[in-house]
Design an enzyme around this catalytic site. Structure first.
Site, short mmCIF file in Angstrom:
data_model
loop_
_atom_site.label_atom_id
_atom_site.label_comp_id
_atom_site.label_asym_id
_atom_site.label_seq_id
_atom_site.Cartn_x
_atom_site.Cartn_y
_atom_site.Cartn_z
N LYS A 1 -2.52 5.81 -4.55
CA LYS A 1 -3.79 6.83 -4.23
C LYS A 1 -3.42 8.26 -4.88
CE LYS A 1 -3.51 4.74 0.29
NZ LYS A 1 -2.00 4.79 0.89
N TYR B 1 3.19 9.62 -0.31
CA TYR B 1 4.49 9.07 0.41
C TYR B 1 5.79 9.22 -0.21
CZ TYR B 1 0.33 6.69 2.58
OH TYR B 1 -0.86 6.28 3.03
N ASP C 1 0.85 -1.25 -0.03
CA ASP C 1 -0.05 0.08 -0.03
C ASP C 1 1.02 1.23 0.01
OD1 ASP C 1 -2.77 0.98 0.56
OD2 ASP C 1 -1.67 2.06 1.79
N HIS D 1 -7.21 9.59 -2.16
CA HIS D 1 -6.61 9.63 -1.04
C HIS D 1 -7.45 10.22 0.23
CE1 HIS D 1 -2.40 9.07 0.94
NE2 HIS D 1 -3.21 9.08 1.64
N1 LIG Z 1 -5.09 6.44 3.64
C1 LIG Z 1 -4.73 7.29 4.59
O1 LIG Z 1 -4.91 8.32 4.76
C2 LIG Z 1 -3.76 6.72 5.47
C3 LIG Z 1 -3.18 7.08 6.63
C4 LIG Z 1 -2.29 6.74 7.42
C5 LIG Z 1 -1.73 5.42 6.94
N2 LIG Z 1 -2.08 4.63 5.87
C6 LIG Z 1 -1.91 3.24 5.48
O2 LIG Z 1 -1.74 2.53 6.69
C7 LIG Z 1 -0.33 2.01 6.67
C8 LIG Z 1 -0.05 1.60 8.22
O3 LIG Z 1 -0.41 2.72 9.02
P1 LIG Z 1 0.85 3.63 9.65
O4 LIG Z 1 1.68 3.36 8.96
O5 LIG Z 1 0.17 4.90 10.03
O6 LIG Z 1 0.65 2.67 11.37
P2 LIG Z 1 0.85 1.66 11.84
O7 LIG Z 1 1.02 0.57 11.07
O8 LIG Z 1 -0.26 1.47 12.63
O9 LIG Z 1 2.02 1.72 12.76
C9 LIG Z 1 3.50 1.91 12.37
C10 LIG Z 1 4.32 2.17 13.37
O10 LIG Z 1 4.27 1.28 14.53
C11 LIG Z 1 5.47 0.57 14.55
N3 LIG Z 1 5.27 -0.81 14.59
C12 LIG Z 1 5.32 -1.65 13.43
N4 LIG Z 1 4.95 -2.93 13.86
C13 LIG Z 1 5.22 -3.10 15.09
C14 LIG Z 1 5.40 -4.14 16.09
N5 LIG Z 1 5.09 -5.44 15.72
N6 LIG Z 1 5.55 -3.90 17.29
C15 LIG Z 1 5.88 -2.66 17.90
N7 LIG Z 1 5.84 -1.54 16.83
C16 LIG Z 1 5.50 -1.61 15.69
C17 LIG Z 1 6.24 0.84 13.38
O11 LIG Z 1 7.80 0.96 13.72
P3 LIG Z 1 9.04 0.75 12.92
O12 LIG Z 1 8.49 1.05 11.49
O13 LIG Z 1 10.07 1.67 13.44
O14 LIG Z 1 9.15 -0.83 13.10
C18 LIG Z 1 5.85 2.30 13.34
O15 LIG Z 1 6.06 3.35 14.15
C19 LIG Z 1 0.72 2.94 6.17
O16 LIG Z 1 1.75 2.75 6.11
C20 LIG Z 1 -0.31 3.56 5.02
O17 LIG Z 1 -0.17 2.39 3.86
C21 LIG Z 1 -3.14 5.24 5.08
#
Ligand SMILES: NC(=O)c1ccc[n+]([C@@H]2O[C@H](COP(=O)([O-])OP(=O)(O)OC[C@H]3O[C@@H](n4cnc5c(N)ncnc54)[C@H](OP(=O)(O)O)[C@@H]3O)[C@@H](O)[C@H]2O)c1
Length: 282
Positions: free
Chosen positions: A76, A51, A46, A109
């Site tokens: 997106k 990004y 994704d 998006h």
């Molecule tokens: N459409 C939208 O508006 C939108 C907005 C936000 C996100 N997204 C999508 O959703 C995806 C995921 O959301 P997100 O990146 O915001 O947050 P997330 O996946 O909820 O969390 C990522 C964070 O958690 C840490 N982490 C990951 N796995 C872990 C584990 N097993 N144990 C402890 N900590 C862990 C990562 O650290 P490290 O990387 O340092 O390991 C990073 O700081 C994004 O990458 C994107 O593709 C979309």
């Protein structure tokens, strides 16, 4: 090899229920992190123009030696390109940066209802063109509220295949999720572990301790059992692996209910409210 369940979308295609998210991964680190995810077995990435790392995602997919058709790729439309001609140009830019002829899924998006005279419908109709010409196998939206979805239902032809929304144990976003379920729009849960904020919650750590799993695995498994699509982000190799190992255990109904009970409603939202968000990256 881990077999990932798929979710059938309303256009007859299927999407792997777990993918790899690359938001906030520095472009210089993206190819390596994505390669690691593909090695572990992820087959769904994704990304987004916003990004700044579509090119590196494409590089990692090519370097993997996997067939293009074996990796599900989402991108997106960035917020500055909602006008139809800009959207057409931006989509070509996305295909070219990724180095692909077609994406599996392309999303608006953000709805940006306070910009562009509130017109996300003409933007959506341009995505309908991309689906019709085959360059987007599926099309969907992100951060759309119920009112935005209802307007598309009234004024457009294609029902979005997915709505990608903020959803995690502190913010169930239930009204939007339930609308999607009732109207055949699959829910993708962004920030599925609330960027780590839910991992110290005693309910989560308690279940994790009992099942001998990590808190992240418990939360991601909860999403899987609720039939959401998730793509946790990590640049840490052990976490990328851990986040994929979700299919050899189950949460009991009582565990599911306890995690549902962590919902804080609007107070639990971490990102901006889609009705007000009006950011255009420079
Ligand atoms: N459409 C939208 O508006 C939108 C907005 C936000 C996100 N997204 C999508 O959703 C995806 C995921 O959301 P997100 O990146 O915001 O947050 P997330 O996946 O909820 O969390 C990522 C964070 O958690 C840490 N982490 C990951 N796995 C872990 C584990 N097993 N144990 C402890 N900590 C862990 C990562 O650290 P490290 O990387 O340092 O390991 C990073 O700081 C994004 O990458 C994107 O593709 C979309």
């Amino acid at each position: 090899m881990i077999t990932v369940p798929t979710i059938e979308l309303n256009d007859g295609t299927t999407i792997p229920q777990i993918g790899f998210g690359v938001f906030q991964i520095d472009p210089a680190e993206t190819a390596e992190a994505t390669s690691r995810a593909l090695e572990i077995g992820y087959r769904h990435i994704d990304t987004a123009e916003m990004y700044g790392n579509e090119r590196e995602v494409g590089e990692a997919i090519r370097a993997s030696g996997l067939d293009r058709d074996d990796v599900y790729v989402t991108s997106k439309l960035n917020n500055g390109y909602h006008r139809p001609d800009d959207a057409r140009r931006a989509f070509e830019g996305t295909l070219s940066a990724l180095g692909v002829d077609a994406v599996d899924l392309f999303l608006i998006h953000w709805p940006l209802p306070t910009l562009y005279d509130g017109d996300y419908v003409s933007t959506w109709k341009v995505l309908e063109e991309f689906k019709a010409d085959g360059r987007a196998r599926s099309i969907g939206v992100s951060n759309f509220e119920v009112a935005h979805l209802e307007r598309l239902a009234a004024e457009a032809d294609v029902v979005p295949a997915v709505n990608q929304i903020e959803l995690h144990p502190y913010f169930l976003n239930e009204e939007v999720r339930a609308y999607g379920e009732a109207h055949g729009i699959a829910t993708e849960a962004w920030s599925p572990i609330a960027q780590g904020d839910v991992l110290d919650d005693p309910v989560i750590t308690g279940i994790a301790g009992r099942l001998d799993r990590t808190p992240a695995q418990v939360v991601l498994r909860w999403h899987i059992q609720r039939e959401s699509i998730v793509f946790p982000k990590s640049v840490t190799p052990e976490r990328i692996r851990e986040n994929f190992e979700l299919f050899d255990f189950e949460l009991e109904p009582g565990d599911m209910d306890q995690i549902d009970g962590l919902d804080r409603g609007e107070r639990g939202r971490r990102g901006p409210h889609p009705d007000r968000f009006a950011y255009i990256p420079s």
